[in-house]
Design an enzyme around this catalytic site. Structure first.
Site, PDB file in Angstrom:
ATOM      1  N   SER A 213     -56.749 -26.527   7.303  1.00 24.56           N
ATOM      2  CA  SER A 213     -55.860 -27.370   8.102  1.00 24.56           C
ATOM      3  C   SER A 213     -56.577 -27.841   9.377  1.00 24.56           C
ATOM      4  O   SER A 213     -56.612 -29.035   9.690  1.00 24.56           O
ATOM      5  CB  SER A 213     -54.598 -26.558   8.443  1.00 24.56           C
ATOM      6  OG  SER A 213     -53.865 -27.151   9.471  1.00 24.56           O
TER       7      SER A 213
ATOM      8  N   LYS B 106     -58.680 -31.909  10.081  1.00 25.34           N
ATOM      9  CA  LYS B 106     -58.403 -32.820  11.199  1.00 25.34           C
ATOM     10  C   LYS B 106     -59.669 -33.067  12.024  1.00 25.34           C
ATOM     11  O   LYS B 106     -59.926 -34.176  12.481  1.00 25.34           O
ATOM     12  CB  LYS B 106     -57.276 -32.245  12.064  1.00 25.34           C
ATOM     13  CG  LYS B 106     -55.922 -32.360  11.356  1.00 25.34           C
ATOM     14  CD  LYS B 106     -54.801 -31.657  12.077  1.00 25.34           C
ATOM     15  CE  LYS B 106     -54.864 -30.176  11.921  1.00 25.34           C
ATOM     16  NZ  LYS B 106     -53.657 -29.435  12.161  1.00 25.34           N
TER      17      LYS B 106
END
Ligand code: URA
Length: 433
Positions: free
Chosen positions: A183, A187
């Site tokens: 996660s 990004k």
């Protein structure tokens, strides 16, 4: 391919192939795989884990699920940092201008605070006029001109993570190291910088409470970054004690400014210098020692402060607040937490300190809550300090007496006093390259 087959494979300890992961991430992002099947997959990953290469492949697929930032419009090497979140962690406000002052560009997308942890965007927005939403060309122009810019995450960056994170939140699968690593790194990879330094916090105020888990998370993230061809380092830093003395948005900006002027708390200065030096050395400015000297010089000669001021002006903020932080509006109500007895501060429940700041109005319990920029805490005594009975441990600031009382009660429970001086704690535990 059928999702049920992939779920069974993972449930039984199998390793998903690149092709299977691509099909799954794309299918889920497109709404073709239902939440109930993805929930089962997340739970299977939670219990079975993932191989490092498998996690890296998942991350790359997630990173490519939406727009990816092409930073080629920014001249020179671009370095980014990410903190896994903590209490009083205002290092971005110091590290980014230090790195920029040393000639490395920082084009950063930051986040907001949630729960007991703060967020850089909220801190910057406490400066009147500061804009976190600017268009791409303006973002590039500011980085080229000031050396840095900090903005909010743009619309369609890693949509797969948005969906997956929301699902993890309600299925008890947030706390899985491969899922956290993919996660965060999806990004960071999508945000486009060449070099990435990860500040992995450890301790009572951190996402990862134990050093062992922090090391595993750091190792996974570094391995993903390398797999993706980026230069990555992770520094494991202490979050068993709040960083610096200020917790709360405007209070933290004022403390970051003091640190940029060489008058900040030593723990905050040290962690900031180590992170800045790592970014500079990854970006090719020399070895760690030489990079650290460069970073120290940027603090000493005021060039880092000048970079921050220039960026704040370029993004519409009133830089007079940086020159004179006393201009920040004071909270309507304040109180002092006094030591109930004499002793050494032998433990701080740092998550509790962050929750106290949130109760005062400095943070959000849910994403929709609004923030009181003046609210927060100034810690006068921290881990290892001695205090006489009745002397102040901390000052608290809030908009009303009810919030003040709630925050004070929570902060009081976060301090433990003991008769003997506790063992010194490291500030930096490890660096993973
Ligand atoms: N922060 C993230 O961005 N993702 C996680 O899974 C945990 C923390």
């Amino acid at each position: 391919m059928r999702m049920v087959d992939l779920i069974q494979k993972k449930r039984d300890g199998g390793v998903l192939s690149g092709e299977e992961l691509r099909w799954m991430v794309r299918g889920y992002a497109a709404g073709e795989i239902p939440d109930y099947q993805m929930s089962a997959m997340l739970m299977a990953i939670y219990f079975q884990g993932m191989e490092p290469e498998e996690t890296a492949k998942l991350t790359l697929e997630m990173a490519e699920s939406g727009e990816t930032a092409d930073l080629s419009g920014i001249k020179g090497v671009k370095a980014d940092k990410h903190s896994t979140g903590g209490v009083g962690d205002k290092t971005t406000l110091i590290v980014a201008p230090v790195v920029a002052a040393c000639g490395i560009r920082v084009a950063k997308m930051s986040g907001r605070g949630l729960g007991h942890t703060g967020g850089t965007l909220d801190k910057l927005e406490s400066i009147p006029g500061f804009q976190i939403s600017i268009d791409r060309q303006r973002f590039f122009d500011i980085v080229n001109d000031c050396g840095l810019s900090v903005i909010g995450q743009t619309g369609n960056l890693v949509p797969a993570d948005k969906k997956l994170y929301a699902l993890r939140d309600v299925t008890g699968t947030v706390n899985s190291i491969p899922l956290i690593a993919s996660s965060i790194m999806s990004k960071k990879l999508a945000a486009g910088s060449d070099c990435i330094v990860l500040d992995v916090k450890t301790g009572s105020g951190a996402f990862m409470k134990t050093l062992e888990d922090s090391r595993r998370l750091a190792g996974e993230m570094v391995s993903i970054g390398k797999h993706a061809g980026r230069k990555v380092a992770a520094v494991i830093t202490d979050m068993d004690v709040p960083l610096g003395a200020a917790v709360g948005n405007a209070l933290e900006v004022a403390e970051a400014v003091r640190t940029l002027k060489g008058k900040g708390p030593k723990d905050l200065e040290e962690v900031s210098l180590v992170l800045a030096a790592r970014m500079l050395s990854l970006a090719g400015k020399g070895d760690f020692e030489a990079s650290r000297k460069m970073a120290e010089q940027a603090l000493k000669d005021g060039s880092a402060f000048a970079c921050l001021k220039k960026m704040v002006q370029a993004q519409g903020g009133d830089s007079a607040y940086l020159e004179e932080p006393e201009r920040f509006p004071a909270a309507s109500c304040s109180a002092v937490l006094e030591a109930p007895e004499e002793g050494f501060v032998s433990h701080m429940d740092t998550e509790g300190c962050g929750t106290a700041a949130m109760l005062l109005g400095a943070g959000r319990a849910t994403k929709e809550d609004s923030i009181d920029y003046s609210a927060g805490i100034l810690l006068y005594r921290k881990y290892g300090d001695f205090v006489h009975k009745g002397e102040p441990l901390a000052a608290l600031y809030a908009a009303d007496e009810k919030k003040l009382a709630e925050g004070k009660e929570r902060l009081a429970r976060s301090y433990r006093l003991g008769k003997t001086s506790p063992a010194a704690r490291p500030l930096i535990y490890d660096t993973i390259l």
